[in-house]
Enzyme design. Structure first.
Site, PDB file in Angstrom:
ATOM      1  N   ASN A 198     -25.981   7.298 -82.456  1.00 44.73           N
ATOM      2  CA  ASN A 198     -25.140   6.336 -81.725  1.00 44.73           C
ATOM      3  C   ASN A 198     -23.825   6.943 -81.236  1.00 44.73           C
ATOM      4  O   ASN A 198     -22.905   6.213 -80.862  1.00 44.73           O
ATOM      5  CB  ASN A 198     -24.856   5.118 -82.602  1.00 44.73           C
ATOM      6  CG  ASN A 198     -24.101   5.470 -83.881  1.00 44.73           C
ATOM      7  OD1 ASN A 198     -23.889   6.640 -84.192  1.00 44.73           O
ATOM      8  ND2 ASN A 198     -23.704   4.459 -84.626  1.00 44.73           N
ATOM      9  N   PHE A 200     -21.339   8.640 -78.595  1.00 44.97           N
ATOM     10  CA  PHE A 200     -21.258   8.468 -77.140  1.00 44.97           C
ATOM     11  C   PHE A 200     -19.896   8.908 -76.620  1.00 44.97           C
ATOM     12  O   PHE A 200     -18.932   9.039 -77.371  1.00 44.97           O
ATOM     13  CB  PHE A 200     -21.503   7.001 -76.748  1.00 44.97           C
ATOM     14  CG  PHE A 200     -20.524   6.018 -77.359  1.00 44.97           C
ATOM     15  CD1 PHE A 200     -19.237   5.859 -76.848  1.00 44.97           C
ATOM     16  CD2 PHE A 200     -20.887   5.240 -78.454  1.00 44.97           C
ATOM     17  CE1 PHE A 200     -18.335   4.959 -77.404  1.00 44.97           C
ATOM     18  CE2 PHE A 200     -19.985   4.332 -79.023  1.00 44.97           C
ATOM     19  CZ  PHE A 200     -18.723   4.193 -78.491  1.00 44.97           C
ATOM     20  N   GLU A 202     -17.793   7.580 -73.023  1.00 43.79           N
ATOM     21  CA  GLU A 202     -17.976   6.671 -71.885  1.00 43.79           C
ATOM     22  C   GLU A 202     -16.673   6.383 -71.150  1.00 43.79           C
ATOM     23  O   GLU A 202     -15.590   6.382 -71.744  1.00 43.79           O
ATOM     24  CB  GLU A 202     -18.620   5.360 -72.351  1.00 43.79           C
ATOM     25  CG  GLU A 202     -17.921   4.669 -73.493  1.00 43.79           C
ATOM     26  CD  GLU A 202     -18.789   3.613 -74.171  1.00 43.79           C
ATOM     27  OE1 GLU A 202     -20.035   3.718 -74.128  1.00 43.79           O
ATOM     28  OE2 GLU A 202     -18.223   2.671 -74.753  1.00 43.79           O
ATOM     29  N   HIS A 365     -16.651  -1.172 -88.474  1.00 43.61           N
ATOM     30  CA  HIS A 365     -16.502   0.009 -87.593  1.00 43.61           C
ATOM     31  C   HIS A 365     -17.316  -0.171 -86.320  1.00 43.61           C
ATOM     32  O   HIS A 365     -17.372   0.742 -85.496  1.00 43.61           O
ATOM     33  CB  HIS A 365     -16.886   1.286 -88.331  1.00 43.61           C
ATOM     34  CG  HIS A 365     -18.349   1.622 -88.334  1.00 43.61           C
ATOM     35  ND1 HIS A 365     -19.326   0.733 -88.707  1.00 43.61           N
ATOM     36  CD2 HIS A 365     -19.002   2.774 -88.011  1.00 43.61           C
ATOM     37  CE1 HIS A 365     -20.515   1.313 -88.619  1.00 43.61           C
ATOM     38  NE2 HIS A 365     -20.352   2.547 -88.200  1.00 43.61           N
ATOM     39  N   GLY A 368     -22.693  -3.086 -85.933  1.00 42.70           N
ATOM     40  CA  GLY A 368     -23.649  -2.932 -87.030  1.00 42.70           C
ATOM     41  C   GLY A 368     -25.074  -3.149 -86.557  1.00 42.70           C
ATOM     42  O   GLY A 368     -25.336  -3.992 -85.688  1.00 42.70           O
TER      43      GLY A 368
END
EC number: 6.5.1.8
Length: 438
Positions: A198, A200, A202, A365, A368
């Site tokens: 996950n 990234f 962007e 964070h 989830g």
């Protein structure tokens, strides 16, 4: 072989063969004992200590409990039975992890649990804000996509094609252990790159609230948001010290991944130093990512926000010094800035901590996971993901179906469940997303 100089060569060879094959039988022989001892495997005795778990878990606070799976709660219950546990909390984005659940926060007494920090030590968020409007993003979309393609790198196969410099590479800690010496070359190679899963980088729009913490006028700003950790450096540190912890701190089988290192021990101090170096290295990677992209678009940021998760901190809770592990949880002490991302089409949040002691000064964070990565692969297709992103006006470079938005919880519900933990000062809307294509 002076003792056997009158014995035939063939007999000596046969005798030596017997000694080699059965050294234990000759170990006490006055003449052959020294030779036999060279064939005996010497097992170095391991120094370890066994611990029992408490009969019942200590009480802990759960935020957003109805949307947290039972396995995550059971993992947290187990952690709360450790004899070193002082306090715990479960964030609303919590889901099953390895050792401590993702979204789990645990305060321990003078000990650090490598698996409660995690494999991706110091994984963090970083946000750079530019004095550029939504119109700039619309008119320069191709240029921004090109920048992401040329100045970021994802995956485990190395790093950027051009050399990266940062003072982290000159840190003395890299000379303090054999492991860190060995990992320095990998740290050089992977600086400024991102992992898989996950993680990234962007471009998007940050919509700031009135009277926000950044002290910028209300409105929309072009921003870069990145999520990544300490790469191979952190992973190797984690694996090395996790094994030592499990070898030296013996727990019942179901709790073995929660083995700890005492901070009074030399190896505990080694891990602590290595963990902090990995955390600083993760920050350095984000520094390079943001610097390279800002340079590519010819702009300088007017604000920067970043925060760790997957880390352990020495903090004071209820007048006691403790080691707080945040396995996928954002530090949220009073006044602390943080970023809580959503998914590829839902907004992330710029937040300021409220300092809630029930959560050990922590917040979620992210949104989830609702589905595991395997579950997402079985349920969704890349075709459906691309259609969804297109309708939301989001461009994806790379990526996998594992990160489809439906694999995550509703970020708005997660934020509602932690209104007592953070205040929202802005929302970040992803527009051009780059992830690893595994």
């Amino acid at each position: 072989m002076r003792h056997f100089k009158h014995i035939a060569k063939e007999e000596i060879l046969e005798m030596l063969s017997f000694v080699k094959d059965s050294p234990d039988e000759y170990i006490n022989d006055e003449k052959l004992g020294p030779l036999a001892s060279t064939f005996v495997t010497k097992v170095k005795a391991k120094s370890f200590k066994s611990y029992e778990l408490l009969e019942e878990p200590s009480l802990y606070k759960i935020f957003g409990g109805k949307d947290i799976d039972g396995n995550a709660k059971r993992q947290m219950d187990l952690a709360m039975r450790l004899p070193i546990t002082i306090q715990g909390a479960l964030m609303p984005d919590a889901h099953t992890g390895y050792g401590l659940p993702v979204g789990g926060v645990l305060a321990a007494d003078n000990a650090v649990i490598p698996y409660a920090v995690g494999v991706d030590i110091g994984c963090r968020m970083a946000l750079s804000v530019f004095d550029l409007s939504e119109k700039y993003l619309q008119m320069n979309a191709y240029h921004l996509k090109k920048a992401l393609g040329e100045f970021t790198h994802f995956g485990m196969d190395g790093g950027l094609a051009f050399a990266q410099e940062h003072e982290i590479l000159d840190r003395n800690e890299f000379q303090n252990t054999d492991l860190l010496k060995k990992l320095h070359g990998k740290a050089v190679k992977q600086l400024g790159s991102s992992g898989g899963g996950n993680h990234f980088v962007e471009f998007g729009l940050l919509e700031l609230c009135p009277d926000n913490i950044l002290d910028l006028p209300e409105g929309k700003y072009l921003a870069i948001l990145s999520h990544s950790g300490s790469r191979g450096l952190g992973a190797e540190i984690a694996k090395h010290y996790m094994k030592i912890a499990m070898d030296t701190c013996k727990l019942p089988k179901e709790a073995q991944h929660l083995a700890w290192l005492s901070l009074e021990s030399a190896v505990g101090q080694e891990y602590w130093e290595s963990m902090n170096l990995a955390g600083d290295y993760a920050s350095a990677c984000h520094d390079r990512i943001h610097y390279n992209l800002a340079k590519a678009i010819g702009e300088k940021p007017i604000a920067r926000v970043e925060n760790h998760h997957n880390f352990a901190w020495e903090e004071w809770q209820n007048d006691q010094k403790v080691i707080v592990h945040r396995k996928g949880a954002t530090p949220a002490s009073k006044g602390a800035l943080g970023i809580i991302p959503g998914n590829m089409i839902s907004p992330g949040f710029l937040v300021v901590g409220k300092g809630n002691s029930d959560s050990l000064n922590s917040a979620s964070h992210g949104a989830g996971r609702r589905l595991s990565r395997g579950g997402a692969r079985e349920t969704f297709t890349m075709s459906s993901l691309k259609k969804q992103l297109s309708s939301a006006g989001v461009t994806l470079l790379g990526g996998t179906v594992e990160e489809t938005p439906q694999a995550y919880k509703d970020i708005e519900k997660v934020m509602a469940a932690q209104h007592s933990l953070v205040d929202v000062h802005g929302k970040f809307f992803p527009k051009i997303v780059r992830m690893n294509k595994e």
